[in-house]
Design a protein around this motif. Structure first.
Motif, short mmCIF file in Angstrom:
data_model
loop_
_atom_site.label_atom_id
_atom_site.label_comp_id
_atom_site.label_asym_id
_atom_site.label_seq_id
_atom_site.Cartn_x
_atom_site.Cartn_y
_atom_site.Cartn_z
N LYS A 141 0.85 -1.18 0.00
CA LYS A 141 0.00 0.00 0.00
C LYS A 141 0.89 1.24 0.00
O LYS A 141 1.88 1.29 0.74
N ARG A 167 3.12 -3.34 -9.22
CA ARG A 167 1.84 -2.63 -9.33
C ARG A 167 1.21 -2.92 -10.70
O ARG A 167 1.21 -2.07 -11.61
N GLN A 210 -1.73 -2.98 -11.57
CA GLN A 210 -2.89 -2.15 -11.88
C GLN A 210 -2.53 -0.91 -12.70
O GLN A 210 -3.40 -0.24 -13.25
N GLN A 221 -3.13 5.84 -10.35
CA GLN A 221 -2.93 4.62 -9.55
C GLN A 221 -1.47 4.40 -9.15
O GLN A 221 -1.05 3.28 -8.87
N ASP A 226 -2.23 4.62 -3.50
CA ASP A 226 -3.51 4.01 -3.16
C ASP A 226 -4.41 4.91 -2.33
O ASP A 226 -5.62 4.71 -2.30
N GLU A 227 -3.82 5.89 -1.65
CA GLU A 227 -4.62 6.72 -0.76
C GLU A 227 -3.88 8.02 -0.47
O GLU A 227 -2.65 8.04 -0.43
#
Length: 339
Positions: A178, A255, A257, A278, A281-282
């Motif tokens: 993350k 990663r 994604q 992307q 993640d946050e």
């Protein structure tokens, strides 16, 4: 005037004696350390729960009256006793990496990771507060490999970026299960760059010859002093492209994604845009995340400290003074420009 002259002479002699003593002490320390095996360093462990608890207590003591404070402490004691009866809390190991162009902090990071891997389990978590604008490929490759050890051990890895994780810095960040980013942190720069001056024409103008002798066709592709060829440039560019491809594959492996071709252009993005790409993640600062985790986990900050010799301590102190002086004058220069 005669008094001032005598005083100046006395002051000069005193300063000379002090400097001479310092030099002698440094030389003696260097001679004693020569040929002697380095004593190494040690691991400092700070429980961050106590740090956050102390901050809260100091504020409560100022804002709350005695009765409310007493009731609050009684409730905390009861909650602590109840927690002891239940299962032990998970542990969060906090590491800091402040990277320069050579990723020098890797030397300490490797020891910190070796230590935590002796005790950490998949129930625990490792949080790395990462700040780096990147640097040498091989140096950051090694730093990234250290973080990969955590992933291979099956321990959740969270990477927090408050300011910058670009190029080699992002190579490290992408290994996290993350990635958290502050809204205005800088991320990306998935690319490779190399640059060097060439003074061949200047040397030629002054009738200075510079010979480059190699064994192997591509032992030296581009040179600072010799005459560069188109074939050498093509080979150098080919090597850069190959390194870039390895970089892209590395990031994509951790990663999947990502649309890797869209983000591997060498560009950088601020946190909000990086979230849309992307790359993270946050959007959260490390302070926010760790303060929250302190409520349900035991937080331990690990820091490997290497013992420095006396000459090294002198060097670090002198370097710090020089850095502060340069930063002060640079700051003044910028202020003058913007005024």
């Amino acid at each position: 005037m005669e008094f001032l002259a005598e005083y100046a002479g006395f002051l000069a002699r005193t300063v000379t004696i002090v400097v001479a003593i310092l030099i002698i002490v440094a030389v003696i320390a260097a001679l004693r350390g020569r040929g002697r095996r380095a004593s190494g360093g040690h691991l400092d462990v700070l429980k961050l729960n106590d740090f956050y608890k102390d901050l809260r207590h100091r504020l409560e003591q100022t804002l709350l009256d005695k009765d409310k404070l007493k009731a609050l402490r009684k409730a905390e004691t009861k909650a602590a006793k109840q927690a002891k009866k239940e299962d032990a809390k998970p542990r969060v190991f906090v590491l800091d990496f402040d990277g320069d162009i050579k990723a020098s902090a890797t030397e300490h990071l490797r020891h910190e990771i070796t230590a935590l891997l002796e005790l950490a389990t998949p129930r625990d978590e490792v949080v790395v507060r990462l700040e780096s604008g990147g640097g040498m490929v091989h140096s950051y490759g090694l730093a990234a490999s250290q973080l990969a050890r955590i992933r291979k051990a099956g321990i959740p890895l969270t990477v927090c970026v408050d300011k910058v994780a670009a190029s080699g810095g992002y190579m490290m960040a992408c290994i996290g299960n993350k990635i958290l980013s502050a809204p205005f942190a800088i991320l990306g720069s998935i690319g490779v760059v190399a640059q060097l001056p060439n003074v061949h024409r200047l040397l030629k103008k002054h009738d200075v010859d510079f010979e480059v002798l190699t064994a192997g066709e591509y032992k030296r592709t581009l040179t600072v002093f010799g005459e560069n060829t188109e074939k050498g440039r093509e080979k150098f560019q080919e090597d850069l492209e190959s390194t870039h491809e390895l970089f892209k594959n590395f990031v994509a492996g951790y990663r999947p994604q990502l649309s890797i071709d869209d983000v591997a252009t060498g560009e950088v993005w601020l946190g909000q845009a990086a979230l849309g790409k992307q790359l993270v993640d946050e959007l959260r600062t490390s302070d926010e995340y760790l303060a929250e985790r302190a409520g349900d986990a035991e937080l331990f900050q690990l820091r490997y400290v290497e013992k420095k010799s006396l000459p090294e301590r002198f060097g670090v102190a002198a370097s710090g003074v020089l850095d502060r002086t340069l930063l002060t004058w640079l700051s003044r220069f910028h202020q003058q420009r913007f005024w």
